[in-house]
Design a protein around this motif. Structure first.
Motif, PDB file in Angstrom:
ATOM      1  N   GLY A  90     -10.943   0.858 -11.870  1.00  0.00           N
ATOM      2  CA  GLY A  90      -9.774   1.688 -12.141  1.00  0.00           C
ATOM      3  C   GLY A  90      -8.952   1.147 -13.299  1.00  0.00           C
ATOM      4  N   SER A  91      -8.832  -0.185 -13.359  1.00  0.00           N
ATOM      5  CA  SER A  91      -8.114  -0.800 -14.474  1.00  0.00           C
ATOM      6  C   SER A  91      -8.836  -0.532 -15.783  1.00  0.00           C
ATOM      7  CB  SER A  91      -7.993  -2.315 -14.243  1.00  0.00           C
ATOM      8  OG  SER A  91      -7.277  -2.594 -13.060  1.00  0.00           O
ATOM      9  N   THR A 117       0.831  -1.207   0.000  1.00  0.00           N
ATOM     10  CA  THR A 117       0.000   0.000   0.000  1.00  0.00           C
ATOM     11  C   THR A 117       0.865   1.256   0.000  1.00  0.00           C
ATOM     12  OG1 THR A 117      -1.798  -1.125   1.190  1.00  0.00           O
ATOM     13  CG2 THR A 117      -1.770   1.286   1.259  1.00  0.00           C
ATOM     14  N   TYR A 170      -7.141  -1.032  -2.707  1.00  0.00           N
ATOM     15  CA  TYR A 170      -7.485  -2.450  -2.563  1.00  0.00           C
ATOM     16  C   TYR A 170      -6.535  -3.231  -1.646  1.00  0.00           C
ATOM     17  CZ  TYR A 170      -4.264  -5.196  -5.583  1.00  0.00           C
ATOM     18  OH  TYR A 170      -3.190  -5.866  -6.111  1.00  0.00           O
ATOM     19  N   SER A 202      -7.012   3.301  -6.996  1.00  0.00           N
ATOM     20  CA  SER A 202      -7.544   1.948  -6.782  1.00  0.00           C
ATOM     21  C   SER A 202      -6.444   0.986  -6.354  1.00  0.00           C
ATOM     22  CB  SER A 202      -8.238   1.449  -8.054  1.00  0.00           C
ATOM     23  OG  SER A 202      -7.300   1.126  -9.074  1.00  0.00           O
ATOM     24  N   CYS A 203      -5.226   1.192  -6.867  1.00  0.00           N
ATOM     25  CA  CYS A 203      -4.087   0.346  -6.466  1.00  0.00           C
ATOM     26  C   CYS A 203      -3.703   0.570  -5.014  1.00  0.00           C
ATOM     27  CB  CYS A 203      -2.876   0.634  -7.359  1.00  0.00           C
ATOM     28  SG  CYS A 203      -3.042   0.044  -9.042  1.00  0.00           S
ATOM     29  N   TYR A 256      -6.717   5.053 -11.540  1.00  0.00           N
ATOM     30  CA  TYR A 256      -6.148   3.709 -11.429  1.00  0.00           C
ATOM     31  C   TYR A 256      -5.208   3.611 -10.233  1.00  0.00           C
ATOM     32  CZ  TYR A 256      -2.983  -0.167 -12.320  1.00  0.00           C
ATOM     33  OH  TYR A 256      -2.211  -1.292 -12.167  1.00  0.00           O
ATOM     34  N   THR A 300       0.048  -6.454 -10.147  1.00  0.00           N
ATOM     35  CA  THR A 300      -0.405  -5.061 -10.188  1.00  0.00           C
ATOM     36  C   THR A 300       0.753  -4.126 -10.505  1.00  0.00           C
ATOM     37  OG1 THR A 300      -2.145  -5.543  -8.556  1.00  0.00           O
ATOM     38  CG2 THR A 300      -1.524  -3.234  -8.856  1.00  0.00           C
ATOM     39  N   LEU A 304     -11.860  -4.409  -4.261  1.00  0.00           N
ATOM     40  CA  LEU A 304     -11.439  -5.139  -5.458  1.00  0.00           C
ATOM     41  C   LEU A 304     -12.264  -4.721  -6.675  1.00  0.00           C
ATOM     42  CD1 LEU A 304     -10.831  -8.725  -4.026  1.00  0.00           C
ATOM     43  CD2 LEU A 304      -9.111  -7.193  -5.003  1.00  0.00           C
ATOM     44  N   TYR A 306     -10.882  -1.495  -7.837  1.00  0.00           N
ATOM     45  CA  TYR A 306      -9.635  -1.729  -8.584  1.00  0.00           C
ATOM     46  C   TYR A 306      -9.938  -2.200 -10.000  1.00  0.00           C
ATOM     47  CZ  TYR A 306      -5.525  -4.309 -10.174  1.00  0.00           C
ATOM     48  OH  TYR A 306      -4.492  -4.804 -10.936  1.00  0.00           O
ATOM     49  N   SER A 307     -10.934  -3.053 -10.150  1.00  0.00           N
ATOM     50  CA  SER A 307     -11.332  -3.508 -11.478  1.00  0.00           C
ATOM     51  C   SER A 307     -11.780  -2.336 -12.335  1.00  0.00           C
ATOM     52  CB  SER A 307     -12.458  -4.540 -11.364  1.00  0.00           C
ATOM     53  OG  SER A 307     -12.991  -4.858 -12.627  1.00  0.00           O
TER      54      SER A 307
END
Length: 347
Positions: free
Chosen positions: A129-130, A59, A94, A90-91, A87, A282, A123, A126-127
């Motif tokens: 954000g990707s 983190t 999560y 989100s990294c 993005y 990631t 999660l 994060y999805s």
């Protein structure tokens, strides 16, 4: 002296079923731990210690990368950078949510479910954000401005809601209906563990597979100059390989299934390896997104519309709001017990 104050550890037979981990026999914390006990256990060797640290330390790495990008990019005036910032947020969120979930999940059975509800929501974020960053920087040249590209982020928002709802459902079943007439909790996770596991794998795998459709096409099917083949391709392959390894470890519980009790503490049981592979994957994904953003910048700015507020921050706000509503519904249902006493008297 500190070791004398650390919480006592239990075996699998000393904790309720809801706390059981497949093929993990020893190192369980007390199922009614206080918040202080949970924090102290971070510095104690339990079967959760490495699960906590393998996401807590990364983190800070991702936060450092985020602040470095904020320092170098003109975020306020350059819309082209917005998807990357979303993005990176989100990294950061999560792994932090995951480490908190593993830290405080032994305060009670209800707290355990609620902690992991937020983990699943993170999660899902994060999805999304990707997907937002892939829409801006990864999309093959020939797909830019296509119908798929125009609706890609909108579908990703819907997928985030599905991911959060289905993963929460995989623990409890339908909210507000998981108590029988004796007000005994009946959890899908305990009553039908195989179905619960399948639903959770699907909840995580489906958004990932959808998000990566542009990348899969770009790597495996696209040919010619309009495919954006560049030096990021080998790193994309590493990310994909680690993503599938992460899914394999999560679904199979290997190697601890082969030797129950042998991987309770040390690095080696599937959840620890799952965390490590996810973080490294990631990292590779982040590197490819930043490189694609840099290498394709001129072409994308000239041929693709700039990211909009509604397609980045707006999509995130909608997703977080709806995911929080789902998490609240499932969380409230844990405390909801229908009154069957009057019905029983009438019968």
């Amino acid at each position: 002296m500190l070791s004398l104050k650390l919480p006592r550890l239990l075996s699998i037979n000393q904790v309720p079923r809801v706390f059981h981990e497949e093929s993990i026999i020893f190192g369980y914390r007390h199922p009614r731990s206080s918040a202080t006990d949970c924090i102290l256990s971070v510095f104690q060797l339990t079967n959760e210690t490495l699960n906590i640290w393998t996401h807590f330390l990364p983190t800070w790495y991702f936060l450092w990368k985020l602040f470095a990008l904020l320092y170098t990019l003109d975020f306020w005036n350059e819309a082209f950078a917005w998807p990357l910032i979303v993005y990176m947020l989100s990294c950061c969120i999560y792994p932090f949510a995951s480490s908190c979930a593993h830290t405080f999940s032994t305060m009670s059975s209800r707290a355990r479910h609620i902690c992991f509800f937020f983990d699943y929501g993170a999660l899902g974020f994060y999805s999304l954000g990707s997907a937002i960053s892939y829409s801006a920087y990864i999309m093959p040249d020939k797909w830019v401005n296509s119908t798929f590209h125009q609706y890609y982020v909108s579908v990703a928002v819907l997928n985030t809601i599905v991911c959060t709802g289905l993963s929460c459902y995989s623990r409890l079943g339908l909210p507000f209906v998981h108590y029988n007439h004796d007000t005994i909790e009946r959890l899908l996770e305990l009553d039908r563990p195989k179905l619960s596991k399948i639903l959770r794998v699907v909840a995580f795998a489906y958004p990932y597979l959808f998000d990566n459709i542009p990348l899969f096409y770009r790597l495996l099917l696209c040919a010619g100059e309009s495919c954006a083949h560049n030096e990021t391709i080998p790193v994309h392959y590493r990310h994909i390989m680690l993503a599938f390894l992460t899914a394999f470890l999560f679904a199979t519980h290997l190697p601890e299934r082969l030797a129950p009790g042998c991987f309770d503490y040390i690095v080696g049981h599937s959840h620890q390896l799952f965390h490590i592979c996810a973080i490294i994957g990631t990292h590779f994904q982040m590197e490819t997104i930043i490189k694609d953003m840099t290498l394709r910048r001129s072409w994308l700015i000239a041929n693709s519309p700039l990211p909009t507020f509604s397609g980045t921050i707006g999509a995130v706000c909608v997703s977080i709001t709806l995911s929080c509503c789902i998490i609240c519904a499932f969380s409230i249902s844990l405390y909801w017990k229908p009154n069957f006493s009057k019905k029983a008297k009438k019968e």
